[in-house]
Scaffold this active site. Structure first.
Site, PDB file in Angstrom:
ATOM      1  N   GLU A 284     -78.717 -22.229  49.392  1.00 23.12           N
ATOM      2  CA  GLU A 284     -79.277 -23.273  48.960  1.00 23.12           C
ATOM      3  C   GLU A 284     -78.536 -24.712  49.123  1.00 23.12           C
ATOM      4  O   GLU A 284     -78.294 -25.508  48.054  1.00 23.12           O
ATOM      5  CB  GLU A 284     -79.824 -23.183  47.668  1.00 23.12           C
ATOM      6  CG  GLU A 284     -80.852 -22.076  47.558  1.00 23.12           C
ATOM      7  CD  GLU A 284     -81.334 -21.666  46.220  1.00 23.12           C
ATOM      8  OE1 GLU A 284     -81.101 -22.435  45.350  1.00 23.12           O
ATOM      9  OE2 GLU A 284     -82.392 -20.973  46.253  1.00 23.12           O
TER      10      GLU A 284
ATOM     11  N   ASN B 196     -78.199 -19.228  53.557  1.00 23.99           N
ATOM     12  CA  ASN B 196     -79.634 -18.914  52.991  1.00 23.99           C
ATOM     13  C   ASN B 196     -80.323 -20.326  52.408  1.00 23.99           C
ATOM     14  O   ASN B 196     -79.571 -21.003  51.515  1.00 23.99           O
ATOM     15  CB  ASN B 196     -79.338 -18.046  52.240  1.00 23.99           C
ATOM     16  CG  ASN B 196     -80.725 -17.053  51.807  1.00 23.99           C
ATOM     17  OD1 ASN B 196     -81.295 -16.559  52.428  1.00 23.99           O
ATOM     18  ND2 ASN B 196     -80.720 -16.812  50.490  1.00 23.99           N
TER      19      ASN B 196
ATOM     20  N   HIS C 148     -90.125 -18.353  49.762  1.00 26.87           N
ATOM     21  CA  HIS C 148     -90.924 -18.482  48.639  1.00 26.87           C
ATOM     22  C   HIS C 148     -92.032 -19.004  48.546  1.00 26.87           C
ATOM     23  O   HIS C 148     -92.125 -20.217  48.561  1.00 26.87           O
ATOM     24  CB  HIS C 148     -90.199 -18.658  47.315  1.00 26.87           C
ATOM     25  CG  HIS C 148     -88.652 -18.048  47.170  1.00 26.87           C
ATOM     26  ND1 HIS C 148     -88.902 -16.465  46.467  1.00 26.87           N
ATOM     27  CD2 HIS C 148     -87.393 -18.127  47.340  1.00 26.87           C
ATOM     28  CE1 HIS C 148     -87.612 -16.309  46.327  1.00 26.87           C
ATOM     29  NE2 HIS C 148     -86.708 -17.017  46.985  1.00 26.87           N
TER      30      HIS C 148
ATOM     31  N   ASP D   4     -91.540 -13.765  48.721  1.00 25.75           N
ATOM     32  CA  ASP D   4     -92.573 -13.528  47.870  1.00 25.75           C
ATOM     33  C   ASP D   4     -93.781 -14.455  47.655  1.00 25.75           C
ATOM     34  O   ASP D   4     -93.576 -15.521  48.414  1.00 25.75           O
ATOM     35  CB  ASP D   4     -91.999 -13.334  46.330  1.00 25.75           C
ATOM     36  CG  ASP D   4     -91.308 -14.499  45.865  1.00 25.75           C
ATOM     37  OD1 ASP D   4     -91.406 -15.413  46.522  1.00 25.75           O
ATOM     38  OD2 ASP D   4     -90.502 -14.325  44.900  1.00 25.75           O
TER      39      ASP D   4
END
Ligand code: XIL
Length: 355
Positions: free
Chosen positions: A173, A214, A250, A282
Site C-alpha cells: 500500500e 501489493n 477488496h 473479498d
C-alpha cells in the site's frame, strides 16, 4: 464456462440450505439434497502442488490461531487451498514487538505446518504503514537510523524464512487514492527511495524469493492504477529487483471492475514483465440471497481475468469463510459461509479456475 446465473443461484441456495457437496454438473432441476454428497469442486486440489498448467494457484489468508487447531476451519482450508498468506503473523508488530530482537515463534509454527501440508507460503508484509510496532512509530528517528533499522529488519526476516517462504509482499500500500506516495513513516523519514531500497534488501537476503508490491484499489481505471503503472515502470527501468504486483481486490457491488477493465489493467502491468496476482480478494455484500448472486458474478469476473492472463499465478482471497474476516461476518465477503457451506461465489471460482 458461463452457466446461467439461475444455475449458480439454484446450486448456491441449495448449498446454503445444507446440501454440502455439489458439483456444477448437478442438474439444477432435481432435488440436490437427495443426492449422495459429492466433493465440492476442487480448484488446484487434490495434490496441493501448483498445477503448473497455466492455472493460478488458489490461496487464502489465514489466521494462525484458528488454523493451528484441528477442526472445521483447518479441514476446509486443507480441502481446497494450496497457498496461504498469513493474515497477521508476519507483520512487523508480530515479528518485532520490541526493539531488542525478533519473535518468530508463531510465524515459524505456521510455516512448518504449511510446508508439512504442502501449502506454499506467501509472506505478508515487510514494509507497510500499519501494524508497525509502537516502539518504531513513537521513536524520533534520524533518516540514517531508520534506514539502517529497516535494512536490518528486512534482511533478518527474509533470511530467516529463506527457502521456505518463496514470495513476499515487500512493500504494501505505498500509494494514496490520488496516486502520490503515501506519507507513511517510511516515506516521511526515508524519502521516496525506500521502495527500491526495500526491494533491493529483500533480494539480497534471498535472491530466489519472488518480490511483490501489493496495493488496493488498482482494479479500476483511475489515478491510482495509473500511478502504480508509472511506479512499477520506473522500478523496472532502474532494474530494481521486482517480480510482481499484487492486486488486493477488496471489492463491493459499488467498487467493482468490469471484466474488460480488469483485464486491461492486468495486461498493462504484465506488459512490464511482471506477475500480476490477485492477493486479497473479498467482496463485501451484506444480507440477502440476491446479494450472493451479485457477489458470485464479481468473483467470476476476477477469477476469469486471472485465468485468462498467464502472468496471474496466484488467486488469493482474504480469508475463506465468513466466520473469520476483517470486514466482519455480516458483510459475508468470502466464498464459504460462516458454517463452511460453499456459496455461489465458490461455485463461480471453481467454474473459472477448476479443471
Ligand atoms: C488486515 C487483517 O485482516 C486484520 O486482521 C488486521 O486487524 C488488519 O489488517 N490490506 C492488507 C492486509 O494488506 O494486511 C489487511 O489485513 C487488510 C487490508
Amino acid at each position: 464456462m458461463f452457466p446461467s446465473l439461475a444455475i449458480v443461484l439454484t446450486l448456491g441456495v441449495a448449498g446454503l440450505l445444507g446440501a454440502r457437496a455439489l458439483t456444477r454438473d448437478d442438474d439444477p432441476g432435481v432435488n440436490v439434497e437427495r443426492h449422495e454428497p459429492r466433493p465440492v469442486p476442487a480448484v488446484t486440489k487434490p495434490g496441493g502442488a501448483p498445477s503448473g498448467a497455466g492455472r493460478p494457484v488458489l490461496g487464502a489468508a489465514v489466521e494462525w490461531a484458528l488454523l493451528r487447531e484441528p477442526g472445521s476451519y483447518q479441514r476446509l482450508f486443507l480441502q481446497h487451498y494450496s497457498s496461504l498468506t498469513p493474515e497477521n503473523a508476519m507483520k512487523m508488530d508480530a515479528l518485532a514487538p520490541t526493539p531488542d530482537g525478533f519473535d518468530f515463534r508463531s510465524a515459524d509454527a505456521l510455516v512448518r505446518w504449511a510446508l508439512d501440508h504442502r501449502i506454499a507460503v506467501h509472506g505478508h508484509t515487510l514494509v507497510w504503514h500499519r501494524q508497525v510496532p509502537a516502539w518504531v512509530t513513537e521513536r524520533d528517528w534520524t533518516r540514517g537510523e531508520l534506514r539502517a533499522y529497516l535494512k536490518r529488519y528486512i534482511t533478518a526476516v527474509v533470511r530467516h524464512f529463506r527457502g521456505r517462504v518463496r514470495s513476499w509482499d515487500v512493500v504494501n500500500e505505498p500509494l494514496t487514492a490520488r496516486g502520490s506516495l503515501r506519507r507513511s513513516i517510511w516515506e516521511r523519514v526515508l524519502g521516496p527511495g525506500y521502495v527500491a531500497d526495500a526491494l533491493r534488501w529483500a533480494h539480497a537476503a534471498d535472491p530466489e524469493a519472488r518480490l511483490y508490491v501489493n496495493e488496493f484499489d488498482l482494479e479500476r481505471f483511475g489515478p491510482k492504477s495509473a500511478a502504480m503503472y508509472r511506479l512499477l515502470r520506473a522500478l523496472r527501468r532502474r532494474q530494481v529487483p521486482l517480480d510482481g504486483i499484487g492486486l488486493q481486490a477488496h471489492l463491493t457491488p459499488q467498487w467493482r471492475p468490469t471484466g474488460r477493465e480488469l483485464r486491461a489493467i492486468m495486461r498493462r502491468y504484465a506488459g512490464l514483465g511482471l506477475q500480476v496476482d490477485i492477493s486479497e480478494l473479498d467482496v463485501a455484500v451484506g444480507p440477502g440471497d440476491a446479494a450472493l448472486v451479485e457477489q458470485a458474478s464479481i468473483y467470476r469476473t476476477v477469477a476469469a481475468a486471472c485465468r485468462r492472463l498467464p502472468q496471474c499465478g496466484r488467486f488469493t482471497t482474504w480469508g475463506f469463510t465468513d466466520a473469520s474476516t476483517w470486514l466482519g461476518s455480516a458483510q459475508r465477503p468470502l466464498p464459504f459461509s460462516s458454517t463452511g457451506v460453499p456459496k455461489p461465489a465458490w461455485l463461480a471460482i471453481a467454474d473459472e479456475l477448476g479443471p
